[in-house]
Design a protein around this motif. Structure first.
Motif, short mmCIF file in Angstrom:
data_model
loop_
_atom_site.label_atom_id
_atom_site.label_comp_id
_atom_site.label_asym_id
_atom_site.label_seq_id
_atom_site.Cartn_x
_atom_site.Cartn_y
_atom_site.Cartn_z
N ARG A 14 1.01 -1.27 0.00
CA ARG A 14 0.01 0.04 -0.07
C ARG A 14 0.87 1.27 -0.03
O ARG A 14 0.63 2.09 -0.68
N VAL B 7 2.47 1.41 -3.50
CA VAL B 7 1.43 2.09 -4.64
C VAL B 7 1.07 3.40 -4.40
O VAL B 7 1.16 4.23 -5.41
N GLU C 189 1.88 6.22 -7.30
CA GLU C 189 0.63 7.06 -7.84
C GLU C 189 0.94 8.64 -7.66
O GLU C 189 0.32 9.44 -8.39
N PHE D 257 4.75 -7.01 -4.62
CA PHE D 257 4.00 -6.75 -5.92
C PHE D 257 3.82 -8.14 -6.71
O PHE D 257 2.86 -8.29 -7.16
N TYR E 230 3.95 -1.75 -12.65
CA TYR E 230 2.88 -0.93 -12.22
C TYR E 230 3.11 0.44 -12.28
O TYR E 230 2.37 1.24 -12.66
#
Length: 316
Positions: free
Chosen positions: A214, A217, A221, A248, A259
């Motif tokens: 988390r 990610v 982002e 991942f 990603y």
């Protein structure tokens, strides 16, 4: 945006040539040769990556202190003789050979005999990042393992030089320069035997939990527009590179960089949907999100969304 640099030098004066080479690379000594004294050099560089094309119509001995970079030499004419790494055994290289001049932390010496060649340099940290290692990667030999690996390495160098570093509209884009440099690092790892970080261990597997994923990610982002790599992603997740790769793989069946690419494609798609064909182009959007090759962008985009980026742009 990063600083891109182009440098050219041409001279028939041995003193000026010796001074230029010594200031640009490392202290060197030039000997007059029967063939002439002409020197032509062109460098293209951005970030920590550079490609130099050299044509030396003379004999030149070199005695170079550690450069701190991966340094590749590709000979197109002439020879390099008496090449020694750290005072070791002498070797000779001729036309058509590509090799690693020396490990980043070791000195080397030798003689260039009326040769044309390219010198490609980049930060050795890229090897570790590409290999997914928390420690430096060591190349175990200086010659490629076979002909196909050498050809793949040359293609990666040429893409970096011709399609990225030499193009003013592209070479200031950090994402594109980074992608081409990582592509080159991958080609080096494919071409030369090397020693990488050991495989999975209990601490890595223990750290590859959903919380680390988390954090990784969220960082990706929030920073997709920046030049980020596996090491920075792992740092943001407070785990090792190996642990974030395992996280991942276990939870998303992706690598961290895959990603990153998916997030950037999503941003590119949103940009294409909001734009007009009169205001932008697919090539411009692709470059903004790290693609120096529009064909690669189109292929990844179509695989992700089932249509070409040009269709998305025209349909809005």
């Amino acid at each position: 945006m990063i600083e891109a640099r182009t440098t050219t030098f041409a001279s028939n004066d041995l003193g000026r040539t010796e001074q230029f080479l010594s200031s640009s690379y490392a202290p060197m000594r030039i000997e007059r040769a029967a063939g002439g004294t002409g020197t032509r050099i062109r460098r293209v560089a951005a970030g920590t990556s550079s490609v130099d094309l050299l044509d030396l119509d003379l004999e030149m001995t070199y005695d170079v202190q550690p450069l701190g970079k991966v340094c590749l030499c590709d000979i197109t004419s002439g020879t390099i003789r008496e090449h020694r790494v750290n005072g070791g055994e002498a070797e000779a290289f001729g036309t058509g050979e590509i090799f690693s001049l020396s490990p980043p932390d070791r000195p080397y010496s030798g003689r260039i005999c009326q040769a044309g060649y390219s010198i490609t340099m980049f930060d050795p940290a890229l090897l570790a990042q590409t290999a997914g290692s928390d420690r430096p990667v060591e190349l175990l030999d200086h010659r490629p393992v076979d002909g196909p690996a050498a050809r793949h390495l040359r293609a990666a160098i040429e893409h970096l030089r011709r399609d990225v570093l030499a193009v003013p509209e592209i070479n200031e884009n950090a994402l594109v320069v980074s992608a081409a440099s990582r592509n080159l690092a991958a080609a080096v790892l494919n071409a030369f035997p090397h020693r990488t970080f050991p495989g999975e261990s209990a601490p890595h597997r223990r750290d590859s939990h959903p919380g680390a994923l988390r954090r990784a990610v969220a960082f990706i982002e929030a920073n997709a527009q920046r030049d980020i790599g596996a090491a920075e992603i792992a740092g943001a997740a407070h785990v090792s590179i190996r642990a974030v790769q395992l996280a991942f793989r276990l939870h998303l069946d992706l690598t961290p960089m895959a990603y990153v690419r998916r997030v950037r494609l999503d941003h590119a798609r949103a940009e294409l949907k909001a734009a007009s064909p009169d205001d932008t182009t697919v090539t411009r959007v692709a470059a903004r999100w790290g693609y120096g090759r529009p064909s690669a962008f189109a292929a990844h985009y179509r695989a992700a969304y089932g249509e070409l980026p040009s269709h998305t742009l025209r349909s809005c």
